[in-house]
Design a protein around this motif. Structure first.
Motif, PDB file in Angstrom:
ATOM      1  N   ASP A  31       0.102   1.358   9.363  1.00  0.00           N
ATOM      2  CA  ASP A  31       0.625   2.640   9.084  1.00  0.00           C
ATOM      3  C   ASP A  31       1.888   2.558   8.291  1.00  0.00           C
ATOM      4  O   ASP A  31       2.820   3.562   8.069  1.00  0.00           O
ATOM      5  CB  ASP A  31       1.378   3.090  10.539  1.00  0.00           C
ATOM      6  CG  ASP A  31       2.396   1.990  11.116  1.00  0.00           C
ATOM      7  OD1 ASP A  31       2.720   2.209  12.445  1.00  0.00           O
ATOM      8  OD2 ASP A  31       2.476   1.052  10.658  1.00  0.00           O
ATOM      9  N   TYR A  32       1.836   1.390   7.535  1.00  0.00           N
ATOM     10  CA  TYR A  32       3.093   1.314   6.706  1.00  0.00           C
ATOM     11  C   TYR A  32       2.567   0.411   5.158  1.00  0.00           C
ATOM     12  O   TYR A  32       1.833  -0.559   5.537  1.00  0.00           O
ATOM     13  CB  TYR A  32       4.307   0.633   6.992  1.00  0.00           C
ATOM     14  CG  TYR A  32       5.606   0.521   6.224  1.00  0.00           C
ATOM     15  CD1 TYR A  32       6.222  -0.781   6.148  1.00  0.00           C
ATOM     16  CD2 TYR A  32       5.924   1.600   5.578  1.00  0.00           C
ATOM     17  CE1 TYR A  32       7.307  -0.834   5.195  1.00  0.00           C
ATOM     18  CE2 TYR A  32       6.983   1.507   4.707  1.00  0.00           C
ATOM     19  CZ  TYR A  32       7.831   0.084   4.641  1.00  0.00           C
ATOM     20  OH  TYR A  32       8.678  -0.081   3.945  1.00  0.00           O
ATOM     21  N   ILE A  34       3.170  -1.138   1.367  1.00  0.00           N
ATOM     22  CA  ILE A  34       3.987  -1.652   0.150  1.00  0.00           C
ATOM     23  C   ILE A  34       3.476  -2.019  -1.037  1.00  0.00           C
ATOM     24  O   ILE A  34       2.340  -2.710  -0.914  1.00  0.00           O
ATOM     25  CB  ILE A  34       5.045  -2.515   0.529  1.00  0.00           C
ATOM     26  CG1 ILE A  34       5.802  -2.137   1.799  1.00  0.00           C
ATOM     27  CG2 ILE A  34       6.125  -2.893  -0.434  1.00  0.00           C
ATOM     28  CD1 ILE A  34       6.948  -3.033   2.444  1.00  0.00           C
ATOM     29  N   ASP A  49       7.031   2.109  -1.493  1.00  0.00           N
ATOM     30  CA  ASP A  49       6.324   2.281  -0.232  1.00  0.00           C
ATOM     31  C   ASP A  49       5.788   3.438   0.195  1.00  0.00           C
ATOM     32  O   ASP A  49       6.123   4.242  -0.356  1.00  0.00           O
ATOM     33  CB  ASP A  49       7.419   1.491   1.117  1.00  0.00           C
ATOM     34  CG  ASP A  49       8.441   2.198   1.317  1.00  0.00           C
ATOM     35  OD1 ASP A  49       9.217   1.849   2.022  1.00  0.00           O
ATOM     36  OD2 ASP A  49       8.735   3.436   0.422  1.00  0.00           O
ATOM     37  N   ARG A  51       4.518   5.607   3.980  1.00  0.00           N
ATOM     38  CA  ARG A  51       4.068   5.630   5.542  1.00  0.00           C
ATOM     39  C   ARG A  51       2.837   6.430   5.813  1.00  0.00           C
ATOM     40  O   ARG A  51       2.545   7.310   4.862  1.00  0.00           O
ATOM     41  CB  ARG A  51       5.118   5.928   6.225  1.00  0.00           C
ATOM     42  CG  ARG A  51       6.617   5.295   6.077  1.00  0.00           C
ATOM     43  CD  ARG A  51       7.749   5.916   6.787  1.00  0.00           C
ATOM     44  NE  ARG A  51       8.903   5.038   6.138  1.00  0.00           N
ATOM     45  CZ  ARG A  51       9.212   3.564   6.573  1.00  0.00           C
ATOM     46  NH1 ARG A  51       8.712   2.937   7.454  1.00  0.00           N
ATOM     47  NH2 ARG A  51      10.522   3.302   6.069  1.00  0.00           N
ATOM     48  N   THR A  93       0.634  -3.258   7.138  1.00  0.00           N
ATOM     49  CA  THR A  93       1.195  -3.631   8.475  1.00  0.00           C
ATOM     50  C   THR A  93       0.873  -2.830   9.426  1.00  0.00           C
ATOM     51  O   THR A  93       0.940  -1.333   9.294  1.00  0.00           O
ATOM     52  CB  THR A  93       2.416  -3.941   8.456  1.00  0.00           C
ATOM     53  OG1 THR A  93       3.074  -4.471   9.515  1.00  0.00           O
ATOM     54  CG2 THR A  93       3.614  -2.707   8.315  1.00  0.00           C
TER      55      THR A  93
END
Lengths: 111, 115
Positions: A31-32, A34, A49, A51, A93
């Motif tokens: 859900d994240y 970068i 980044d 989300r 991540t």
């Protein structure tokens, strides 16, 4: 777990052209995301980044696109410059303490 | 602004010797701290992370250990180095205190060569 892969180990572009670097991930719970830039002998530098509640995010000359359906992430660099030459990594991540990194794409900018 | 320092920048050590790499962060309190290893041409492998003083989580069983004696200090150690410990070691920090997903910010690494 998570598996992160980059589509091309090396990308060569002409100065002034746009660059697109791709990344695929395996875990739909991620859900994240970068993008990092790493110059030779240096640590990775944060670029941008995004989300999972977004599909697109723009920075200065960079855009990140996220396609959760096919679990694909891309970094677009507009008007690529010689200073953009570096290795680019995506990091993914689903557990905020643990990131999974791709193996990197080396961007070569030809003058 | 926040800064992260790692030293030394390069290190050459004989097999069987001890190791101590240090990382310090300035300009923030109670950060999450991380140690990574990067093999040549590869991505980063998480070795250890810490969410507070004395709190260490190990990700990969190995010949290394980590300690966090102070809030903004993270140390990577080994009692006896192996040839396979060669690599580029990176320290990183992120905002802590359960603030959700945050980017990690890296130091400039230590190039470790084992002879």
């Amino acid at each position: 777990g998570e598996s992160v892969g980059l589509h091309l180990p090396t990308l060569s572009v002409q100065e002034g052209d746009n660059s697109i670097i791709n990344c695929a991930y395996s875990n739909s719970a991620s859900d994240y995301f970068i993008w990092y830039k790493q110059e030779s002998g240096k640590g990775p530098q944060f670029i941008i980044d995004i989300r999972s509640n977004m599909d697109k995010r723009q920075g200065q000359r960079v855009t990140v696109l996220l396609n959760k359906t096919v679990k694909h992430l891309s970094l677009q660099i507009a008007a690529t410059q010689p200073g953009d030459s570096a290795v680019y990594f995506c990091a993914v991540t689903y557990n905020f303490n643990k990131f999974y990194f791709g193996s990197g794409t080396k961007l070569n900018v030809k003058p | 602004s926040q800064t992260i320092h790692q030293w030394p920048a390069t290190l050459v050590q004989p097999v069987g010797s001890p190791l101590s790499l240090e990382c310090t962060v300035e300009g923030t309190s109670n950060p999450n701290l991380y140690w990574y290893r990067q093999a040549a041409g590869r991505g980063l492998q998480l070795l250890f992370y810490s969410v507070g003083i004395g709190q260490i989580s190990s990700e990969v069983p190995q010949n290394l250990s980590a300690s966090r004696p102070q809030d903004r200090q993270f140390i990577l150690s080994s009692k006896k180095l192996l040839l396979s410990d060669s690599g580029f070691y990176l320290c990183a920090w992120s905002v802590g205190q359960n603030t959700g997903n945050q980017p990690q910010h890296f130091g400039d690494g230590t190039r470790l060569s084992i002879l």
